[in-house]
Design an enzyme around this catalytic site. Sequence first.
Site, PDB file in Angstrom:
ATOM      1  N   ARG A   1      -0.648 -11.428 -53.789  1.00  0.00           N
ATOM      2  CA  ARG A   1      -0.326 -11.841 -55.175  1.00  0.00           C
ATOM      3  C   ARG A   1       1.088 -11.473 -55.597  1.00  0.00           C
ATOM      4  O   ARG A   1       1.404 -11.373 -56.783  1.00  0.00           O
ATOM      5  CB  ARG A   1      -1.329 -11.272 -56.179  1.00  0.00           C
TER       6      ARG A   1
ATOM      7  N   LYS B   1      13.226 -20.316 -58.224  1.00  0.00           N
ATOM      8  CA  LYS B   1      12.327 -21.439 -57.947  1.00  0.00           C
ATOM      9  C   LYS B   1      11.998 -21.393 -56.463  1.00  0.00           C
ATOM     10  O   LYS B   1      12.906 -21.410 -55.628  1.00  0.00           O
ATOM     11  CB  LYS B   1      12.991 -22.775 -58.279  1.00  0.00           C
TER      12      LYS B   1
ATOM     13  N   GLU C   1      27.038 -29.494 -55.434  1.00  0.00           N
ATOM     14  CA  GLU C   1      26.383 -28.612 -56.422  1.00  0.00           C
ATOM     15  C   GLU C   1      27.407 -27.697 -57.093  1.00  0.00           C
ATOM     16  O   GLU C   1      27.220 -27.291 -58.231  1.00  0.00           O
ATOM     17  CB  GLU C   1      25.268 -27.786 -55.758  1.00  0.00           C
TER      18      GLU C   1
ATOM     19  N   LYS D   1      25.074 -20.385 -62.882  1.00  0.00           N
ATOM     20  CA  LYS D   1      23.615 -20.531 -62.762  1.00  0.00           C
ATOM     21  C   LYS D   1      22.908 -19.318 -63.354  1.00  0.00           C
ATOM     22  O   LYS D   1      21.886 -19.454 -64.041  1.00  0.00           O
ATOM     23  CB  LYS D   1      23.202 -20.744 -61.302  1.00  0.00           C
TER      24      LYS D   1
ATOM     25  N   GLU E   1      12.787 -23.168 -67.569  1.00  0.00           N
ATOM     26  CA  GLU E   1      13.254 -24.528 -67.817  1.00  0.00           C
ATOM     27  C   GLU E   1      12.602 -25.191 -69.032  1.00  0.00           C
ATOM     28  O   GLU E   1      12.098 -26.310 -68.964  1.00  0.00           O
ATOM     29  CB  GLU E   1      13.034 -25.394 -66.557  1.00  0.00           C
TER      30      GLU E   1
ATOM     31  N   ARG F   1      18.097 -24.928 -68.809  1.00  0.00           N
ATOM     32  CA  ARG F   1      18.020 -24.974 -67.339  1.00  0.00           C
ATOM     33  C   ARG F   1      17.930 -26.420 -66.843  1.00  0.00           C
ATOM     34  O   ARG F   1      18.361 -26.735 -65.733  1.00  0.00           O
ATOM     35  CB  ARG F   1      16.835 -24.141 -66.820  1.00  0.00           C
TER      36      ARG F   1
ATOM     37  N   ASN G   1      19.840 -30.151 -63.616  1.00  0.00           N
ATOM     38  CA  ASN G   1      19.365 -31.351 -62.937  1.00  0.00           C
ATOM     39  C   ASN G   1      20.333 -32.521 -63.069  1.00  0.00           C
ATOM     40  O   ASN G   1      19.983 -33.659 -62.742  1.00  0.00           O
ATOM     41  CB  ASN G   1      17.984 -31.760 -63.486  1.00  0.00           C
TER      42      ASN G   1
ATOM     43  N   HIS H   1      20.288 -35.277 -60.585  1.00  0.00           N
ATOM     44  CA  HIS H   1      19.117 -35.125 -59.718  1.00  0.00           C
ATOM     45  C   HIS H   1      18.067 -36.226 -59.908  1.00  0.00           C
ATOM     46  O   HIS H   1      17.340 -36.534 -58.972  1.00  0.00           O
ATOM     47  CB  HIS H   1      18.473 -33.746 -59.929  1.00  0.00           C
TER      48      HIS H   1
ATOM     49  N   HIS I   1      17.285 -37.862 -56.577  1.00  0.00           N
ATOM     50  CA  HIS I   1      15.961 -37.783 -55.933  1.00  0.00           C
ATOM     51  C   HIS I   1      15.436 -39.165 -55.590  1.00  0.00           C
ATOM     52  O   HIS I   1      14.816 -39.355 -54.548  1.00  0.00           O
ATOM     53  CB  HIS I   1      14.961 -37.069 -56.852  1.00  0.00           C
TER      54      HIS I   1
ATOM     55  N   HIS J   1      20.454 -33.952 -49.607  1.00  0.00           N
ATOM     56  CA  HIS J   1      20.195 -33.700 -51.034  1.00  0.00           C
ATOM     57  C   HIS J   1      21.503 -33.683 -51.847  1.00  0.00           C
ATOM     58  O   HIS J   1      21.629 -34.377 -52.863  1.00  0.00           O
ATOM     59  CB  HIS J   1      19.452 -32.368 -51.180  1.00  0.00           C
TER      60      HIS J   1
HETATM   61  P1  NAD Z   1      18.491 -26.348 -44.929  1.00  0.00           P
HETATM   62  O1  NAD Z   1      17.901 -25.058 -45.259  1.00  0.00           O
HETATM   63  O2  NAD Z   1      17.644 -27.361 -44.241  1.00  0.00           O
HETATM   64  O3  NAD Z   1      19.804 -26.116 -44.064  1.00  0.00           O
HETATM   65  C1  NAD Z   1      20.526 -27.224 -43.572  1.00  0.00           C
HETATM   66  C2  NAD Z   1      20.756 -27.115 -42.075  1.00  0.00           C
HETATM   67  O4  NAD Z   1      21.775 -26.151 -41.832  1.00  0.00           O
HETATM   68  C3  NAD Z   1      19.552 -26.647 -41.267  1.00  0.00           C
HETATM   69  O5  NAD Z   1      19.535 -27.360 -40.054  1.00  0.00           O
HETATM   70  C4  NAD Z   1      19.845 -25.166 -40.992  1.00  0.00           C
HETATM   71  O6  NAD Z   1      19.255 -24.719 -39.801  1.00  0.00           O
HETATM   72  C5  NAD Z   1      21.336 -25.195 -40.869  1.00  0.00           C
HETATM   73  N1  NAD Z   1      22.024 -23.948 -41.208  1.00  0.00           N
HETATM   74  C6  NAD Z   1      21.769 -23.090 -42.217  1.00  0.00           C
HETATM   75  N2  NAD Z   1      22.718 -22.160 -42.287  1.00  0.00           N
HETATM   76  C7  NAD Z   1      23.592 -22.419 -41.300  1.00  0.00           C
HETATM   77  C8  NAD Z   1      24.806 -21.823 -40.882  1.00  0.00           C
HETATM   78  N3  NAD Z   1      25.339 -20.796 -41.545  1.00  0.00           N
HETATM   79  N4  NAD Z   1      25.438 -22.347 -39.797  1.00  0.00           N
HETATM   80  C9  NAD Z   1      24.937 -23.437 -39.162  1.00  0.00           C
HETATM   81  N5  NAD Z   1      23.818 -24.064 -39.520  1.00  0.00           N
HETATM   82  C10 NAD Z   1      23.151 -23.550 -40.580  1.00  0.00           C
HETATM   83  O7  NAD Z   1      19.070 -27.098 -46.226  1.00  0.00           O
HETATM   84  P2  NAD Z   1      19.815 -26.625 -47.545  1.00  0.00           P
HETATM   85  O8  NAD Z   1      20.703 -27.753 -47.892  1.00  0.00           O
HETATM   86  O9  NAD Z   1      20.359 -25.270 -47.447  1.00  0.00           O
HETATM   87  O10 NAD Z   1      18.614 -26.559 -48.597  1.00  0.00           O
HETATM   88  C11 NAD Z   1      17.879 -27.702 -48.947  1.00  0.00           C
HETATM   89  C12 NAD Z   1      16.579 -27.264 -49.558  1.00  0.00           C
HETATM   90  O11 NAD Z   1      16.839 -26.500 -50.718  1.00  0.00           O
HETATM   91  C13 NAD Z   1      15.685 -28.405 -49.985  1.00  0.00           C
HETATM   92  O12 NAD Z   1      14.385 -28.191 -49.525  1.00  0.00           O
HETATM   93  C14 NAD Z   1      15.716 -28.342 -51.513  1.00  0.00           C
HETATM   94  O13 NAD Z   1      14.508 -28.789 -52.093  1.00  0.00           O
HETATM   95  C15 NAD Z   1      15.931 -26.880 -51.733  1.00  0.00           C
HETATM   96  N6  NAD Z   1      16.523 -26.551 -53.034  1.00  0.00           N
HETATM   97  C16 NAD Z   1      15.913 -25.600 -53.762  1.00  0.00           C
HETATM   98  C17 NAD Z   1      16.446 -25.209 -54.973  1.00  0.00           C
HETATM   99  C18 NAD Z   1      15.822 -24.107 -55.742  1.00  0.00           C
HETATM  100  O14 NAD Z   1      16.230 -23.847 -56.881  1.00  0.00           O
HETATM  101  N7  NAD Z   1      14.871 -23.409 -55.179  1.00  0.00           N
HETATM  102  C19 NAD Z   1      17.617 -25.809 -55.449  1.00  0.00           C
HETATM  103  C20 NAD Z   1      18.241 -26.776 -54.663  1.00  0.00           C
HETATM  104  C21 NAD Z   1      17.680 -27.147 -53.446  1.00  0.00           C
HETATM  105  N1  GLY Z   2      18.120 -26.308 -58.856  1.00  0.00           N
HETATM  106  C1  GLY Z   2      17.787 -26.353 -60.227  1.00  0.00           C
HETATM  107  C2  GLY Z   2      17.238 -25.084 -60.772  1.00  0.00           C
HETATM  108  O1  GLY Z   2      17.225 -24.063 -60.126  1.00  0.00           O
HETATM  109  O2  GLY Z   2      16.794 -25.071 -61.871  1.00  0.00           O
END
Ligand code: NAD
Ligand code: GLY
Length: 375
Positions: A128, A150, A192, A234, A244, A248, A252, A255, A259, A273
């Site tokens: 939990r 998030k 971003e 942020k 949000e 917050r 978006n 987005h 999306h 993305h």
């Molecule tokens: P990712 O985690 O898939 O990383 C992209 C690629 O880069 C992967 O192949 C990974 O293995 C590689 N990689 C990571 N670090 C590396 C490094 N230093 N050197 C070489 N390769 C490396 O993608 P991302 O763009 O980091 O994240 C996308 C995800 O984030 C999505 O699922 C999205 O929904 C999520 N997201 C979440 C929030 C949130 O607030 N929680 C906000 C925006 C996006």
């Molecule tokens: N990526 C949008 C948020 O964290 O609210």
Amino acid sequence: MTTATVTDTVRLDLGARSYDILVGDGVLAQAGAKIAAITKGKAPIVVTDENVARLHLPTLERTLREAGIEPTQAIILPAGEKTKDFAHFERLMDAILERGIERSAVLVALGGGVIGDITGFAAASALRGIDFVQVPTTLLSQVDSSVGGKTGINSRHGKNLIGAFHQPRLVIADTATLDTLPKREVLAGYAEVVKYGLIRLPNFFAWLEQNGARVVEGDSDARRYAVTMSCRAKADIVGADERESGDRALLNLGHTFGHALEAATGFGQKLLHGEGVAIGMVLAFDLSVRLGLCPAEDAAKARAHLASVGLPVKPTDVPGVAWDVDELIASMAKDKKVKDGRITFVLARGIGQAFTMRDVDPAAVRDLLEEAVAT
Ligand code: NAD
Ligand code: GLY
């Protein structure tokens, strides 16, 4: 002798759940003691992906050893968005629970947004709720996903529909890890960064116009400044509206359109993305101009800057996609941000002046998209 790294500290203020975001070129190599303070000297459970395990796990393990912690075997998941599903979540939870954890266990998410999101959700769910530390290694995760709590996974019904708000205890954003990141991923994260300028920091946007190329090319000072400013922006927004219910939502920007574009391309390599967000932000500014809310020069500036670093700025910049406007509109209507059946758009009165609007004329949106997919 190791040279001290220049580290910026950004505080996200959430009362008892406040935490620091450390930003610096090489900060991970010196972070063992900070992590040890959270784990109370015990070994954390490190979760990472195959790419990052090869490139950056040794640095994390070395700094833990230097802090007197013998690391346990890390949990290594496959790289990529497909990992954020139920099957991998189950596998991750099993691997965590197999270790016979107690409430004091701490997870460390070492990787991009995929690892951060699924590990954060595992931390929110195990017993939990246990603590976790974010060690983001992509530009996108350093400036966005690792900050704000998030967490979650995807389901067949859509992206990020299953999850929890669960804040990390610490974020360690080592900009040196970006040296190994493919250029396309750096650019996707850069969208971003620009977003924060477009939402509420016109001076930062002006700085990016001058220095964006240095950030993208990996200049150490420029990169640290851009990540720090983004995290500060942020942190301010999340500190004031964690769940949000207000500002917050401004995060978006781009987005809703983004999306829909991502959904049409299957949330894969065809359109990352951040690339979808870049096109989406340009569409949001263009819509604002069309509605008479924003000067056309500001929309042109946003578009020109994103294009200048090499980001796509219109749907037709994405090769090999036959865009279908009806499909895009249907997809926007299913967005998480739809309330009482109405889409909330983030629009702008100018650079740095974003706001939300719920009664946008659907005909204006359709006209904009019809034009965008035809040019
Ligand atoms: P990712 O985690 O898939 O990383 C992209 C690629 O880069 C992967 O192949 C990974 O293995 C590689 N990689 C990571 N670090 C590396 C490094 N230093 N050197 C070489 N390769 C490396 O993608 P991302 O763009 O980091 O994240 C996308 C995800 O984030 C999505 O699922 C999205 O929904 C999520 N997201 C979440 C929030 C949130 O607030 N929680 C906000 C925006 C996006
Ligand atoms: N990526 C949008 C948020 O964290 O609210």
